[in-house]
Design an enzyme around this catalytic site. Sequence first.
Site, short mmCIF file in Angstrom:
data_model
loop_
_atom_site.label_atom_id
_atom_site.label_comp_id
_atom_site.label_asym_id
_atom_site.label_seq_id
_atom_site.Cartn_x
_atom_site.Cartn_y
_atom_site.Cartn_z
N LYS A 48 0.01 6.14 1.73
CA LYS A 48 -1.20 5.54 2.32
C LYS A 48 -2.38 5.48 1.36
O LYS A 48 -3.54 5.46 1.76
CB LYS A 48 -1.63 6.29 3.61
CG LYS A 48 -0.57 6.28 4.66
CD LYS A 48 -0.33 4.87 5.16
CE LYS A 48 1.12 4.63 5.43
NZ LYS A 48 1.45 3.23 5.64
N HIS A 103 6.70 8.31 -4.41
CA HIS A 103 5.75 9.26 -3.80
C HIS A 103 6.06 10.68 -4.30
O HIS A 103 5.54 11.65 -3.75
CB HIS A 103 5.91 9.29 -2.27
CG HIS A 103 5.41 8.08 -1.55
ND1 HIS A 103 4.28 7.39 -1.92
CD2 HIS A 103 5.86 7.45 -0.41
CE1 HIS A 103 4.08 6.39 -1.07
NE2 HIS A 103 5.02 6.41 -0.16
N SER A 133 -5.14 6.76 8.03
CA SER A 133 -4.12 5.73 7.85
C SER A 133 -2.73 6.28 8.22
O SER A 133 -1.94 5.62 8.92
CB SER A 133 -4.15 5.24 6.40
OG SER A 133 -3.19 4.25 6.18
S1 PPS Z 1 2.86 3.53 2.13
O1 PPS Z 1 3.48 3.63 3.49
O2 PPS Z 1 2.69 4.85 1.53
O3 PPS Z 1 3.59 2.62 1.27
O4 PPS Z 1 1.41 2.94 2.42
P1 PPS Z 1 0.38 2.40 1.32
O5 PPS Z 1 0.76 1.04 0.92
O6 PPS Z 1 0.19 3.42 0.24
O7 PPS Z 1 -0.96 2.39 2.14
C1 PPS Z 1 -1.16 1.59 3.27
C2 PPS Z 1 -2.66 1.42 3.40
O8 PPS Z 1 -3.10 0.49 2.39
C3 PPS Z 1 -3.70 -0.63 3.02
N1 PPS Z 1 -3.46 -1.84 2.23
C4 PPS Z 1 -4.44 -2.50 1.62
N2 PPS Z 1 -5.76 -2.27 1.52
C5 PPS Z 1 -6.51 -3.17 0.83
N3 PPS Z 1 -5.99 -4.28 0.26
C6 PPS Z 1 -4.67 -4.55 0.31
N4 PPS Z 1 -4.19 -5.63 -0.26
C7 PPS Z 1 -3.82 -3.62 1.02
N5 PPS Z 1 -2.50 -3.58 1.29
C8 PPS Z 1 -2.29 -2.47 2.03
C9 PPS Z 1 -3.06 -0.66 4.39
O9 PPS Z 1 -3.80 -1.45 5.30
C10 PPS Z 1 -3.07 0.82 4.74
O10 PPS Z 1 -4.39 1.33 4.98
P2 PPS Z 1 -5.07 1.39 6.41
O11 PPS Z 1 -6.32 2.21 6.21
O12 PPS Z 1 -4.11 2.03 7.35
O13 PPS Z 1 -5.39 -0.03 6.78
#
Ligand code: PPS
Length: 286
Positions: A48, A103, A133
Amino acid sequence: MSVEVKREYMDFEGVKFPVNIHTVESLTYAWKEFQTRDDDVFNVTFPKSGTTWLQEILTIIYSNGDPTPAKTMYSWDRVPWLEQHLGRQKLENRPSPRLITTHLPIQLFPQTFYNTKAKVIYTVRNPKDVCVSLYYFSLFALLLKCKEDFQEYLSMFLSKDTPFAGWFDHVKGWLTMKDNPNFLLLSYDDMTKDVRANVIKICKFLGKDLDDAAIDSVVEHSSFKAMKENNMSNYSAVPDSIFKKDTGTFHRKGVSGDYKHHFTPAQEEEFEKIYKDCMKDINFLF
Ligand code: PPS
């Protein structure tokens, strides 16, 4: 045949991993058998913290701004997870340069990495936002332990019952690499303020010489909106038996500071206290 998905963790070398997608074999492969190549690029995160965002950015940087690979291949095939059960199959015979997601905490990172020129990009995010998140994600991702009550979830996030070594040990471990020239530290929160500057920083680190139009394309096609609409990156293809999609979406808000809408002042105070104690030797503030 439907596979029963369990909200359970396994223990590997003192670190917890969701059971459905990790095995002793897959984790041993990642740690001890994986042969790192000089041109491998690792996208490393605690969950996340920007994993999927970096998968998209790296994909489009390596296609010199062409969004086609990001629009035609699943993110988990383009930039596969090293430690998951399909890691070996997806990475072993892949042509170079390989883009790899993980991770893993630093102590379980491939042992062969240290004899190569391979590069690591480590993205951190404000842990309070990570917690929020992950709270929402765990409600619909049936691979993770969940709590409906946010206070209970927060206690679990701060406890030892957190996968991937927990946020504090994960970040502290990886920050020990911060002076290594093959290590780039990014901040999700900084990326939300100026993604273009961060894309340029990534290109410089990777020695990728993209022109302005290609950089604009990376920025455009990796935006929150573009990724939320991209069925190759938004996890809509994952079956409901794993992601209960009527209870949430992977691309939820994509902002920095959302914790302010979830933490009470008392919860913030508790978090700050633990943060200060756990991170007292670390020169990194959110
Ligand atoms: S995971 O499951 O570990 O792979 O998740 P991860 O991709 O690390 O994190 C998911 C959060 O990143 C947000 N997200 C983004 N934020 C901004 N811009 C872009 N392009 C983007 N893509 C993914 C996603 O919405 C999750 O955050 P939250 O706060 O839940 O919205």
